[in-house]
Design an enzyme around this catalytic site. Sequence first.
Site, PDB file in Angstrom:
ATOM      1  N   ILE A 329       0.839  -1.199   0.000  1.00  0.00           N
ATOM      2  CA  ILE A 329       0.000   0.000   0.000  1.00  0.00           C
ATOM      3  C   ILE A 329       0.870   1.243   0.000  1.00  0.00           C
ATOM      4  CG2 ILE A 329      -2.058  -1.058   0.970  1.00  0.00           C
ATOM      5  CD1 ILE A 329      -1.244  -0.269   3.701  1.00  0.00           C
ATOM      6  N   GLU A 330       0.298   2.339  -0.504  1.00  0.00           N
ATOM      7  CA  GLU A 330       1.099   3.522  -0.815  1.00  0.00           C
ATOM      8  C   GLU A 330       1.717   4.177   0.409  1.00  0.00           C
ATOM      9  OE1 GLU A 330      -1.932   7.110  -1.628  1.00  0.00           O
ATOM     10  OE2 GLU A 330      -2.430   5.273  -2.710  1.00  0.00           O
ATOM     11  N   GLN A 331       1.108   4.023   1.575  1.00  0.00           N
ATOM     12  CA  GLN A 331       1.686   4.609   2.787  1.00  0.00           C
ATOM     13  C   GLN A 331       2.941   3.868   3.235  1.00  0.00           C
ATOM     14  OE1 GLN A 331      -1.499   4.144   2.212  1.00  0.00           O
ATOM     15  NE2 GLN A 331      -2.495   6.114   2.531  1.00  0.00           N
ATOM     16  N   GLY A 332       3.211   2.700   2.651  1.00  0.00           N
ATOM     17  CA  GLY A 332       4.501   2.055   2.870  1.00  0.00           C
ATOM     18  C   GLY A 332       4.480   0.638   3.396  1.00  0.00           C
ATOM     19  N   SER A 356       7.188   6.192   1.920  1.00  0.00           N
ATOM     20  CA  SER A 356       6.240   6.339   0.803  1.00  0.00           C
ATOM     21  C   SER A 356       6.902   6.734  -0.511  1.00  0.00           C
ATOM     22  CB  SER A 356       5.159   7.356   1.165  1.00  0.00           C
ATOM     23  OG  SER A 356       4.312   6.860   2.158  1.00  0.00           O
TER      24      SER A 356
END
Length: 530
Positions: A329-332, A356
């Site tokens: 996921i984009e938040q890491g 990120s």
Amino acid sequence: MAFPRILSADEAAALIPDEAIVTVSSSSGLGCPDAVLTAIGRRFEASGHPRNLTTLHPIAAGDMWGVKGVDHIAKPGLLARIMGGSYPSGPSSAEPPAIWKMVTGNEIPAYNIPSGILFDMHREAAAKRPGVLTKIGMDTFVDPKHQGCAMNARAMAEPIVSRVEFDGEDWLYFRSIVPKVAIIRATTADERGNLSYEHEGGLLGPLDQALAVRNNGGIVIAQVKRVVEAGSLNTQAVFVPGILVDAIVVAPDQMQTTQTVYDPAISGEVRRPLSSFETPAFDVAKVIARRVAQELRHGDAVNIGFGISANVPRILIEEGQHGAVTWVIEQGAVGGVPLLEFQFGCASNAEAIVPSPYQFTYFQGAGFDMSLLSFLQIDRQGCVNVSKLGVRPHVTAGAGGFIDITARAKRIVFSGYFSAAAKLAIADGKLVIEKEGKVKKLVEAVEHISFSGPRAIAQGQDITYVTERCVMKLTAEGIVVTEIAPGVDLERDILSQSEFPLLVPKPPKLMDAALFNEALIGLEVPARAA
């Protein structure tokens, strides 16, 4: 440099000059330096300063569920311009956030820049390079052929992106924007300003943001839960070194995420039993999530977005297939179980949490295998809108990382309801449409091009659309209906409910009947094709 000062939030707010370009690290409630943002708004109300700020938000600061974030500073005179990867969002019935009122009221120039590109712009500013050359966003609303990221008329009058030719190819060019203040957050600071993130659900982009500011002579303010003795932090745990930090604000009650004070499984300190994760109740949304799960392949690295597809990890748990794919996921977060609702953007039991900006580099270069995302609208060319609904703008957060993720993704499965506000049920293993939806979601032309169907065809991307009534594929000839749900009439419930002709070159298959029954579907995640 001198060691950072430990200041109150109000003292830190007093450091910010008029006209400053301010970059804020946050993802809704995750990592939001809300105490400092509150103090900036309070200072402005009392003194009229700071004035005319430009703020950069690679991912939204705050939300509509209890963390105000950017709304603390969304005041005429204080905020002069805003550039965000995403914005606070919530239900249409709620009062729009103050920032949305400023945007839709054309009070300030406002831009929706893909999150990954905004992080890229920080790196370029840090290295004192002229800007970002990218193909991410071509043929979407990011492209100056369309809106050029502009969210209102004032932004259209002040363009920030251009199409240029370089080395014989067309590119999008974003000129570097140099921030002079960074407001970031961590869990712990030591007396020398070194920052660690042991209670955070994501690292996000504070290192890149602090570098951009430090290298250009600005001020870095870090909000933390606590301060410890110099030298007491494990060297490997320090993510932002003290040489980049000017001021520390202690906010011991800062939330881990919206409505989450602290959950050690989110920050990777403990692991939750799989049995502790709630699985979705049997309903139409679960049917869609189950069908999406059937698209997975064993060993894939799979990005997942907000919406119906966010339930797919819970389907795998319920079906005994957890671990068959790795979620990214984009938040890491990498691996584990992506979380829902107020904790979306975090994962429990993650294998790794990466910054990120690096996760977005992974996405932009299509290093992952597939993405599961939602749609608001689909048009005859296969274009998708997730970023704008003119009648209810605050319902969507904007594009966020969607464009970075979809620009080159090998496979994408978009999921959603076929029409808006239809009354649906499941009875006797069949879909029942009790009342047709008021608004068609398959439209002649999408309101905002968040994803370009023609570009996907040109690049050879594999695109599937999953709804409760049917499964469709994007082809060079158009959108083809490949499967229909039991109980659905092809002409009445599908073809006539689309504003454009759907293709049916051969009779569609029936969707798996097991999807429409409450019992487990016996999901098996097959191996990837050689």
